[in-house]
Write an enzyme that holds these catalytic residues in place. Structure first.
Site, mmCIF file in Angstrom:
data_model
loop_
_atom_site.group_PDB
_atom_site.id
_atom_site.type_symbol
_atom_site.label_atom_id
_atom_site.label_comp_id
_atom_site.label_asym_id
_atom_site.label_seq_id
_atom_site.Cartn_x
_atom_site.Cartn_y
_atom_site.Cartn_z
ATOM 1 C CB SER A 19 21.802 61.842 59.475
ATOM 2 O OG SER A 19 22.380 60.831 58.574
ATOM 3 N N GLY A 21 26.770 64.723 58.492
ATOM 4 C CA GLY A 21 27.104 66.159 58.414
ATOM 5 C C GLY A 21 26.656 66.966 59.484
ATOM 6 C CE1 TYR A 57 18.311 62.950 54.480
ATOM 7 C CE2 TYR A 57 18.705 65.222 54.810
ATOM 8 C CZ TYR A 57 18.406 64.377 54.119
ATOM 9 O OH TYR A 57 18.490 64.484 52.562
ATOM 10 C CE LYS A 196 30.774 51.211 56.296
ATOM 11 N NZ LYS A 196 29.453 51.791 56.940
ATOM 12 C CB THR A 253 27.874 48.745 58.395
ATOM 13 O OG1 THR A 253 28.784 49.791 58.940
ATOM 14 C CG2 THR A 253 27.130 49.227 57.368
#
Length: 338
Positions: A19, A21, A57, A196, A253
């Protein structure tokens, strides 16, 4: 500065057709550059080439008509001005060992992977140094591929010890909806991006146990404290962790349903074993692998990282999530900034 062609003719490759890239390649293609995306799976690559959609993706997102695709690694890395890596962190070293000989010595190497290699405890730039003498840039920040490909405003940081290389990558990536800052703190940017993911696993676990917003905020805040401590012991600048690749990436995140690390944590907090949770997510959960390297690094450098260690104990099956929370809450009394 590398002898590169004029801006209009810059030739770029993205290694990895997942996804992130694909989304980054699409940004660069829209900016008018020649971009080829490399993927190992010939069938997936051919499907994307024909349909202009990366169904696996990024379903539903139509890609730029001039984006090229290949499953031939020599075509992908040979005679390129800029090579952007978007493969899992644990695979980067072995990819370079096999293919460094095909990479032009003047090419700028860019890495999007957010992780630390388990066996060596090295960041991606440290791994690259072993195989290549090329200029190197790490790109990191709060940037879900699903939002980038839909042109939602996104901001990242491009970090390099070479200012010209950082600006070069800033130029090819900048668009009306994709803003790029530069930094010279490459280790800080890499560690913020890698660590993270570990904290996001922890906040996901807490959410899966329905612990509410207080505990999530505490984990995020104390988490960035741990990341900064480790980073500074490795030569990073403390202010980097207050930036896009630190607190910025941590916030997105830990709180977004698009985060694989958070989703994996949710499943563990909900009662799945870590192995079952990773299998359920189906794509790489970087934090699952990075937690081991982070814990080993902390031990080696004598840095106190209680949250990271607690998450590792849960992932290793040595502690159940409830006991891990109890252990963190009942640590010795401390002053906040120590």
């Amino acid at each position: 500065m590398p002898k590169l062609k004029t801006d209009e003719k810059r030739v770029v490759s993205v290694i990895g057709n997942g996804s992130f890239g694909t989304a980054i390649a699409n940004v660069i293609a829209h900016n008018g550059y020649r971009v080829t995306v490399y993927g190992r799976n010939k069938e997936d690559v051919n499907k994307t080439r024909e349909s202009r959609v990366n169904e696996k993706y990024l379903p539903g997102a139509i890609l730029h008509e001039k984006l090229r695709f290949t499953s031939n690694v020599r075509t992908a890395v040979g005679k390129r001005d800029i090579i952007i890596f978007a493969i899992p962190a644990q695979q980067f070293g072995s990819f370079l060992e096999k293919n460094a000989k095909y990479i032009d010595k003047n090419a700028i190497i860019v890495n999007l992977a957010k992780g630390i290699e388990n066996k060596s405890l090295k960041t991606m730039s440290q791994i690259a140094k072993k195989s290549l003498k090329n200029k190197y840039v790490a790109v990191s920040g709060p940037s879900h591929a699903e939002e980038i490909v839909r042109n939602y405003p996104t901001t990242v940081v491009a970090a390099s010890s070479d200012e010209v290389a950082a600006k070069e990558i800033q130029n090819i990536l900048m668009s009306k909806t994709f803003r790029v800052y530069t930094s010279n703190d490459i280790i800080g940017v890499e560690l913020g991006g890698a660590l993270k993911n570990v904290i996001a696993l922890g906040t996901g676990i807490a959410d899966g146990m329905n612990f509410g917003d207080n505990s999530k905020a505490a984990l995020m805040t104390r988490g960035i404290h741990e990341i900064s401590r480790l980073g500074e012991s490795m030569g990073a600048k403390s202010e980097t962790f207050a930036g896009l690749s630190g607190i910025g990436d941590l916030m997105v995140t830990c709180s977004s349903d698009l985060s694989r690390n958070r989703r994996c944590g949710l499943l563990i907090g909900g009662g799945m074993t870590p192995e079952e949770a990773v299998a359920e997510i189906k794509t790489t959960v970087e934090g699952f692998y990075t937690v081991e390297a982070a814990s080993k690094l902390a031990k080696k450098l004598k840095v106190d990282m209680p949250i990271t260690n607690a998450i590792k104990a849960v992932i290793d099956g040595k502690l159940n999530p409830r006991d891990a929370v109890e252990m963190l809450m009942n640590r010795d009394r401390k002053q906040e900034n120590k």
